[in-house]
Design a protein around this motif. Structure first.
Motif, PDB file in Angstrom:
ATOM      1  N   LEU A 181      16.838  13.179 -35.451  1.00  0.00           N
ATOM      2  CA  LEU A 181      17.876  14.177 -35.679  1.00  0.00           C
ATOM      3  C   LEU A 181      18.606  14.551 -34.391  1.00  0.00           C
ATOM      4  N   LYS A 182      17.903  14.340 -33.269  1.00  0.00           N
ATOM      5  CA  LYS A 182      18.452  14.740 -31.970  1.00  0.00           C
ATOM      6  C   LYS A 182      18.892  16.203 -32.002  1.00  0.00           C
ATOM      7  N   ALA A 183      17.986  17.030 -32.546  1.00  0.00           N
ATOM      8  CA  ALA A 183      18.287  18.455 -32.704  1.00  0.00           C
ATOM      9  C   ALA A 183      17.944  19.268 -31.471  1.00  0.00           C
ATOM     10  N   GLY A 184      17.351  18.623 -30.479  1.00  0.00           N
ATOM     11  CA  GLY A 184      17.041  19.329 -29.242  1.00  0.00           C
ATOM     12  C   GLY A 184      16.075  20.472 -29.456  1.00  0.00           C
ATOM     13  N   ARG A 185      16.391  21.613 -28.868  1.00  0.00           N
ATOM     14  CA  ARG A 185      15.513  22.772 -28.940  1.00  0.00           C
ATOM     15  C   ARG A 185      15.591  23.503 -30.274  1.00  0.00           C
ATOM     16  N   GLN A 186      16.475  23.065 -31.140  1.00  0.00           N
ATOM     17  CA  GLN A 186      16.609  23.727 -32.435  1.00  0.00           C
ATOM     18  C   GLN A 186      15.337  23.573 -33.274  1.00  0.00           C
ATOM     19  N   VAL A 187      14.670  22.426 -33.146  1.00  0.00           N
ATOM     20  CA  VAL A 187      13.469  22.148 -33.939  1.00  0.00           C
ATOM     21  C   VAL A 187      12.309  21.813 -33.011  1.00  0.00           C
ATOM     22  N   ALA A 188      11.166  22.437 -33.247  1.00  0.00           N
ATOM     23  CA  ALA A 188       9.955  22.171 -32.464  1.00  0.00           C
ATOM     24  C   ALA A 188       8.824  21.779 -33.402  1.00  0.00           C
ATOM     25  N   VAL A 189       8.050  20.772 -33.011  1.00  0.00           N
ATOM     26  CA  VAL A 189       6.951  20.252 -33.826  1.00  0.00           C
ATOM     27  C   VAL A 189       5.646  20.440 -33.074  1.00  0.00           C
ATOM     28  N   ALA A 190       4.613  20.894 -33.778  1.00  0.00           N
ATOM     29  CA  ALA A 190       3.316  21.095 -33.133  1.00  0.00           C
ATOM     30  C   ALA A 190       2.191  20.616 -34.041  1.00  0.00           C
ATOM     31  N   ARG A 191       1.234  19.878 -33.459  1.00  0.00           N
ATOM     32  CA  ARG A 191       0.032  19.520 -34.197  1.00  0.00           C
ATOM     33  C   ARG A 191      -0.942  20.679 -34.053  1.00  0.00           C
ATOM     34  N   GLU A 192      -0.863  21.584 -35.001  1.00  0.00           N
ATOM     35  CA  GLU A 192      -1.611  22.831 -34.912  1.00  0.00           C
ATOM     36  C   GLU A 192      -1.784  23.416 -36.312  1.00  0.00           C
ATOM     37  N   ASP A 193      -2.823  24.207 -36.491  1.00  0.00           N
ATOM     38  CA  ASP A 193      -3.039  24.914 -37.746  1.00  0.00           C
ATOM     39  C   ASP A 193      -1.909  25.918 -37.932  1.00  0.00           C
ATOM     40  N   GLY A 194      -1.121  25.730 -38.974  1.00  0.00           N
ATOM     41  CA  GLY A 194       0.030  26.591 -39.192  1.00  0.00           C
ATOM     42  C   GLY A 194      -0.322  28.039 -39.431  1.00  0.00           C
ATOM     43  N   PHE A 195      -1.481  28.290 -40.052  1.00  0.00           N
ATOM     44  CA  PHE A 195      -1.895  29.675 -40.279  1.00  0.00           C
ATOM     45  C   PHE A 195      -2.040  30.420 -38.956  1.00  0.00           C
TER      46      PHE A 195
END
Length: 306
Positions: free
Chosen positions: A147-161
């Motif tokens: 998407l090349k959305a830059g800082r608009q979208v961040a992804v993390a491998r983490e428990d969402g709760f």
């Protein structure tokens, strides 16, 4: 723990309900100038091929988005099943169509891509995605990178709760949170309730949307009741919508693999829903039943409080 793959269920009737409501809520929330922070606690892979190995094997989209498109966006306009399609259903259809070329549906966008498409660059809206599945997080990161959305979208491998706690309240004091775990582990139901309780203490004015399956399990039936209690105790309005497509007639076709009934019903519970959502759903839910309903038990419910 990591056996659930949304790719098997992409585009099913539960996705239709969930994403119709997500789009309607995002449309409303992005009308105000202030930045919106959106969080998807269980993001999945983000994009799915309906003709791929996973979705193709389960065939669940055939009773969901594919069936809906055939009835409401047919190749011949004269074949449309409902002339006056509910506006939020039309918006859903147009949004999904925007991820495909031609008349055949090949790609189904998950919540991350649907939400991202509705974010506003000028308002500096943000999207935070959490995912734990080792395969899905790789796919999600790769899909989002395109998407090349830059800082608009961040992804993390983490428990969402747990990860959600670090993002509410946001600086702009405006947030939309989607909570839709797999519920394969019974403890997920209790975690959802705890998450909503904690979130309302941290940021009482956020919009929180919870998807859940309606299955013969006590925890599933107790969840909406618990959420109603939490919203009421916090003095916040709530909305609860369900969709049941019913039991299909048994069809044993020689040479084809047998498929079980699978999930037939699901619900969405929203705390602090947009004031326009109930009226919009009152038009859309009966049409979803009309098109997707397939037999005994089909129906829908819509209630609100606060």
């Amino acid at each position: 723990m990591f056996s659930y793959r949304h790719a098997f269920h992409a585009g099913n009737h539960a996705d239709v309900l969930k994403h119709t409501m997500v789009i309607a809520m995002m449309r409303h929330l992005t009308q105000k100038d202030a930045a919106l922070v959106a969080v998807d606690t269980h993001a999945g892979a983000g994009l799915y091929r309906l003709d791929g190995d996973y979705a193709g094997t389960s065939g669940e989209s055939a009773d969901g988005v594919v069936k809906l498109f055939a009835a409401l966006k047919p190749t011949k306009p004269s074949d449309v099943a409902i002339k006056d399609v509910a506006p939020i259903l039309q918006d859903y259809l147009d949004t999904i169509a925007g991820f495909n070329t031609g008349v055949q549906l090949k790609i189904y966008p998950g919540s991350p891509f649907i939400i991202q498409r509705l974010l506003r660059e000028e308002a500096r809206d943000k999207l935070k995605l959490f995912e734990l599945h080792p395969t899905d997080i790789k796919a999600l990161a790769g899909n989002i990178a395109q998407l090349k959305a830059g800082r608009q979208v961040a992804v993390a491998r983490e428990d969402g709760f747990e990860g959600l706690k670090g993002f509410i309240p946001p600086p702009s004091r405006r947030a939309f949170v989607l909570i839709d775990p797999s519920y394969e582990i019974k403890s997920d139901y209790a975690k959802v309730s705890t998450c909503i309780q904690d979130s309302l203490k941290r940021f009482a004015t956020g919009t929180y949307a919870v998807w859940y399956p309606i299955i013969p399990r006590p925890e599933a039936h107790d969840l909406p009741r618990r959420l109603k209690t939490l919203a009421t105790q916090a003095g916040k309005p709530w909305l609860h919508a369900t969709l049941n497509i019913g039991q299909a007639e048994e069809r044993n076709v020689p040479g084809e693999p047998e498929r079980g009934q699978g999930l037939t019903a699901s619900g969405m519970f929203v705390v602090n829903p947009p004031h326009t959502l109930k009226a919009a759903l009152a038009l859309a839910l009966p049409q979803l039943v009309q098109v997707l309903g397939r037999g005994r038990g089909q129906g829908q419910t819509l209630e609100s409080g606060g």
